[in-house]
Scaffold this motif. Sequence first.
Motif, mmCIF file in Angstrom:
data_model
loop_
_atom_site.group_PDB
_atom_site.id
_atom_site.type_symbol
_atom_site.label_atom_id
_atom_site.label_comp_id
_atom_site.label_asym_id
_atom_site.label_seq_id
_atom_site.Cartn_x
_atom_site.Cartn_y
_atom_site.Cartn_z
ATOM 1 N N TYR A 351 0.843 -1.198 0.000
ATOM 2 C CA TYR A 351 0.000 0.000 0.000
ATOM 3 C C TYR A 351 0.882 1.253 0.000
ATOM 4 C CZ TYR A 351 -3.417 -3.385 1.864
ATOM 5 O OH TYR A 351 -4.223 -4.481 2.060
ATOM 6 N N SER A 352 0.570 2.204 -0.851
ATOM 7 C CA SER A 352 1.269 3.492 -0.826
ATOM 8 C C SER A 352 0.601 4.448 -1.810
ATOM 9 C CB SER A 352 2.747 3.329 -1.193
ATOM 10 O OG SER A 352 3.416 4.580 -1.060
ATOM 11 N N SER A 353 0.857 5.739 -1.625
ATOM 12 C CA SER A 353 0.360 6.753 -2.557
ATOM 13 C C SER A 353 1.427 7.163 -3.560
ATOM 14 C CB SER A 353 -0.138 7.988 -1.784
ATOM 15 O OG SER A 353 0.902 8.538 -0.998
ATOM 16 N N VAL A 354 2.561 6.446 -3.596
ATOM 17 C CA VAL A 354 3.575 6.742 -4.614
ATOM 18 C C VAL A 354 3.023 6.369 -5.984
ATOM 19 C CG1 VAL A 354 5.469 6.400 -2.995
ATOM 20 C CG2 VAL A 354 4.691 4.472 -4.397
ATOM 21 N N SER A 355 3.724 6.752 -7.050
ATOM 22 C CA SER A 355 3.252 6.477 -8.403
ATOM 23 C C SER A 355 3.141 4.977 -8.642
ATOM 24 C CB SER A 355 4.198 7.096 -9.430
ATOM 25 O OG SER A 355 5.444 6.403 -9.424
ATOM 26 N N ARG A 356 2.284 4.592 -9.589
ATOM 27 C CA ARG A 356 2.097 3.170 -9.864
ATOM 28 C C ARG A 356 3.391 2.519 -10.336
ATOM 29 N NH1 ARG A 356 -2.406 1.918 -13.617
ATOM 30 N NH2 ARG A 356 -1.163 0.195 -14.431
ATOM 31 N N SER A 357 4.198 3.241 -11.118
ATOM 32 C CA SER A 357 5.461 2.659 -11.600
ATOM 33 C C SER A 357 6.421 2.407 -10.438
ATOM 34 C CB SER A 357 6.103 3.575 -12.641
ATOM 35 O OG SER A 357 6.407 4.843 -12.089
ATOM 36 N N GLU A 358 6.488 3.363 -9.492
ATOM 37 C CA GLU A 358 7.370 3.184 -8.342
ATOM 38 C C GLU A 358 6.880 2.051 -7.447
ATOM 39 O OE1 GLU A 358 9.631 5.880 -4.912
ATOM 40 O OE2 GLU A 358 8.118 6.800 -6.211
ATOM 41 N N LEU A 359 5.555 1.939 -7.304
ATOM 42 C CA LEU A 359 4.995 0.877 -6.468
ATOM 43 C C LEU A 359 5.261 -0.490 -7.097
ATOM 44 C CD1 LEU A 359 3.394 0.566 -3.829
ATOM 45 C CD2 LEU A 359 1.292 0.580 -5.181
#
Length: 370
Positions: A351-359
Amino acid sequence: MSLLGDFLEKFYAGSKTFRTVHAIVEHQWHASKVGPSRHGEIGEKKKGKKRKKPRRELIEMWAMLPDSFRVDATRKFKGTEKTRTDVSQIDQQLRRTFDGDVEVKPARETPRRMSTNMPQDYRRHFDPGLIREFFHHMYLEENGKTELAGRECVRFRGVPLPGDMLWPHWLNTEADAFEFAADITHSSLLSIKALYYGKTIEKHEVIKITYDTPIEASVFTCEPTDGGMVKTANPIFEQVSLEAAIERVPFAVLCPANSVDTDWNLQRIHYHYARAKDPEYLTLYFFSSKVDDLKPLWVRIQAVEQLEDQEKFEWEKIQSNGRLFKLSDPKTKSGTRIVAFEQNGTHVYIYSSVSRSELLDFARSLEMIS
C-alpha cells in the motif's frame, strides 16, 4: 456571547460537571460506502455493488469518575440479538465478546492513562480530551437550541478543516460535515450526526441519560456467558525484529533484494495476532530516504488470500518478470494504491500513494528471505 460561545467557554474551562453518568445511545450507520474518504481512497472500489441496509446498535454506558466505565453494545446477528461488553477500571480492562468469552488485559500505562482506558463509545460523548480534538479540527457554527433526552442543548455544525486528523474510530471519514447537540449544563455531546451532502450517513444519539445518580460497584464487572471462558487478551499487534518475525510466522517473509538499489528503508515490523475473521499477519513499514518524499509504504504479508479485498476492489492484472501482479488504483491525487501478488503460498499486499510505476518497481524487488 452566543449560546455556543457560552458552552465553549465553560467546556474549555475544564471544570468537572458530573461524577457519574448512565446513558443509552442509539447508533445507526450505512453499511455501504456513501462517498470518498476525506483522508484519501484506498484502492479502486467496485462500482454497482448492491447497497446494504443501514445498521443499528443500542449502546448502554455507565461511568463512575474517575476510573470506572462500562459499555454494552447490542446488535442483531442473523435475527438474534447479541451484546458485547467493555469494562475499564484503573488496573484492568475486560471485554466480553459477542460469543460470551471474557478477555482480560491490564490497563495501559501511559501519561494519559485514564483517557486511553476509557471505552471509545464513552469517549466520543463524554471525554473532554477527545471532544477537544474534534473541535480543534473543525470550523464550528451555531444552529440554535434543541432538547434531547430531556436535556437543553445547543446545536452546532462542524466542518472538518482541510487535512484534518480525525481518526476513523472517532468520527466518520466520509462525512463532509457534522451536526452536534451539546448538553448546555454538562460538557457532553448528546448527538453526533455525520453528514454527506446534507444527508445523515451515521449518527450517535443519546435517547436516555441521568447524571450523578448512584451506580452499584457490581456494574463494573462481567462474567462469561453462553459457556464462554476467561482468557488473557492478546494485544492487537506487537512490534518485532525481522529475525523474530521470521521465527514466529508459518509463512515466508519478503523484503527488497540486496542486489536492488532502492530508496526504501525498513523502519519497523508489526506482528498482528489472529482475531475474529483476520488471520495472523505481518506489516512491514518502509520510508523513503529521499528528503522530499515523505510518502510511507507498508506491506502486509500473510498465509491466506484476502478474499474480501478481491471482491471489494477493481484489479488490473500485470505480468512482469514471470510473476502476476494485481494493481488497484483509485486514480485520485491523495489515494492509496494497492499491489497484490502471491509467491510460494505467501500472499503480499503493498500500500502506498507513490506512483504506480514506483509501487510496481518496489513489488518486483521483493524476494523471500525465509
